[in-house]
Design an enzyme around this catalytic site. Sequence first.
Site, PDB file in Angstrom:
ATOM      1  CE  LYS A 110     -30.794  64.929 -50.974  1.00  0.00           C
ATOM      2  NZ  LYS A 110     -29.830  63.957 -51.496  1.00  0.00           N
ATOM      3  CE  LYS A 189     -32.006  72.924 -56.846  1.00  0.00           C
ATOM      4  NZ  LYS A 189     -31.432  71.778 -56.921  1.00  0.00           N
ATOM      5  CE  LYS A 192     -37.220  64.858 -58.128  1.00  0.00           C
ATOM      6  NZ  LYS A 192     -36.125  65.294 -58.985  1.00  0.00           N
TER       7      LYS A 192
HETATM    8  P1  ADP Z   1     -34.585  68.269 -57.763  1.00  0.00           P
HETATM    9  O1  ADP Z   1     -33.932  69.376 -57.009  1.00  0.00           O
HETATM   10  O2  ADP Z   1     -35.800  68.718 -58.503  1.00  0.00           O
HETATM   11  O3  ADP Z   1     -34.847  67.051 -56.895  1.00  0.00           O
HETATM   12  P2  ADP Z   1     -32.385  66.738 -58.760  1.00  0.00           P
HETATM   13  O4  ADP Z   1     -31.656  66.962 -57.473  1.00  0.00           O
HETATM   14  O5  ADP Z   1     -32.933  65.370 -59.042  1.00  0.00           O
HETATM   15  O6  ADP Z   1     -33.542  67.811 -58.884  1.00  0.00           O
HETATM   16  O7  ADP Z   1     -31.421  67.179 -59.932  1.00  0.00           O
HETATM   17  C1  ADP Z   1     -31.075  66.442 -61.088  1.00  0.00           C
HETATM   18  C2  ADP Z   1     -30.062  67.236 -61.907  1.00  0.00           C
HETATM   19  O8  ADP Z   1     -30.630  68.483 -62.344  1.00  0.00           O
HETATM   20  C3  ADP Z   1     -28.801  67.641 -61.120  1.00  0.00           C
HETATM   21  O9  ADP Z   1     -27.659  67.588 -61.980  1.00  0.00           O
HETATM   22  C4  ADP Z   1     -29.074  69.050 -60.694  1.00  0.00           C
HETATM   23  O10 ADP Z   1     -27.897  69.784 -60.493  1.00  0.00           O
HETATM   24  C5  ADP Z   1     -29.876  69.595 -61.864  1.00  0.00           C
HETATM   25  N1  ADP Z   1     -30.818  70.618 -61.371  1.00  0.00           N
HETATM   26  C6  ADP Z   1     -31.891  70.417 -60.562  1.00  0.00           C
HETATM   27  N2  ADP Z   1     -32.545  71.558 -60.303  1.00  0.00           N
HETATM   28  C7  ADP Z   1     -31.853  72.530 -60.967  1.00  0.00           C
HETATM   29  C8  ADP Z   1     -32.029  73.954 -61.106  1.00  0.00           C
HETATM   30  N3  ADP Z   1     -33.040  74.585 -60.525  1.00  0.00           N
HETATM   31  N4  ADP Z   1     -31.139  74.628 -61.854  1.00  0.00           N
HETATM   32  C9  ADP Z   1     -30.111  73.990 -62.470  1.00  0.00           C
HETATM   33  N5  ADP Z   1     -29.895  72.667 -62.375  1.00  0.00           N
HETATM   34  C10 ADP Z   1     -30.748  71.928 -61.647  1.00  0.00           C
END
Ligand code: ADP
Length: 319
Positions: A110, A189, A192
């Site tokens: 982050k 990966k 958002k």
């Molecule tokens: P972002 O990376 O979009 O901010 P979050 O960190 O809010 O997403 O993730 C919310 C949930 O979704 C977590 O349990 C995370 O491990 C899962 N997750 C997010 N992105 C992925 C991905 N690309 N592949 C698999 N799981 C994901």
Amino acid sequence: MRILSGIQPSGTLHIGNYFGMMRPAIALQAEGETFYFIAEYHALTSLRDPKALRENSLRVALDFLACGLNPDRGALFRQSDVPRVAELAWILSTVAPMGLLERAHSYKDKLARGLSPTVGLFSYPVLMAADILIYDSDIVPVGKDQKQHIEITRDLAVKINETYGDVFKLPEPRISAETQVVPGIDGQKMSKSYNNNIDIFGDEKETRKRIMGIVTDSTPVEAPKDPSRSTIVQLYSLFASKVEIAEMCERFQKGGTGYGDFKKQLFEKLWEFFVPMRKRREEIMRDESYIDEVLTSGAKRANEVANQVMKRVRDAVGL
Ligand code: ADP
Ligand code: TRP
């Protein structure tokens, strides 16, 4: 068995969230009592727009329900409706070694992305540990990127147990093997924060545009293509049957089909996959009070358990 997970309301939900966390979390409703919550306190570490926070929180609840979460099989609630979790986070922070938190990948990631290093961002895993431990959770379904946070949770639980006796259960992560990391349209990966996401409930035009924008190499239409390294194939595999996947791989290897055609095929499959969820979402939206009722009864159940566990914790530490 108690199953717990949380999701930050920091934006719209994408198919990485769906396959990495939401679908496994929904499937686990068959195995025990589930506690799923909207992690607003965590979202405050990156989102400082009150209107957006409120709207996103309701939308996460809506989307989760639309994707099949059954509120009768467990609690769906807002993190902030159980404010005792912040008290537990404080207690845990008094035994949390700085070094343990300094090694957290997500904190380093982050900062690398430009978030400012606040105390909240640094102690994010401590609050997450409190979320998990306050419900005596057995299993925590999350995407692979959250695994280290569960390890930190276990370390903090052990510290408290060593210091004060048997206070906490040790939770286990549950990481879905087949969809460890869903790639985004740039092959990284999906996230958002990388703006490479395909949303679950994006509108048709935008979703198509995103899929047509998947980054590919410049292999000409007629040439054979390597399916094993293709983001299109990886995404298609999430939605298609084994036979359909094998068919697409064959057409890749044969040559004669351009990436654009494969992308169209992926779009059709993805769009069709979410048809029942979109229908359910519209139904839920027609009933204005439904989400409120679900969240209120979820908070009630969550507080019952949290109050019991916090009594145990307060007794143990001398409050
Ligand atoms: P972002 O990376 O979009 O901010 P979050 O960190 O809010 O997403 O993730 C919310 C949930 O979704 C977590 O349990 C995370 O491990 C899962 N997750 C997010 N992105 C992925 C991905 N690309 N592949 C698999 N799981 C994901
Ligand atoms: N940190 C998680 C994420 O970004 C969200 C979260 C907060 C969570 N508290 C939790 C997940 C407790 C599981 C358990 O995705």
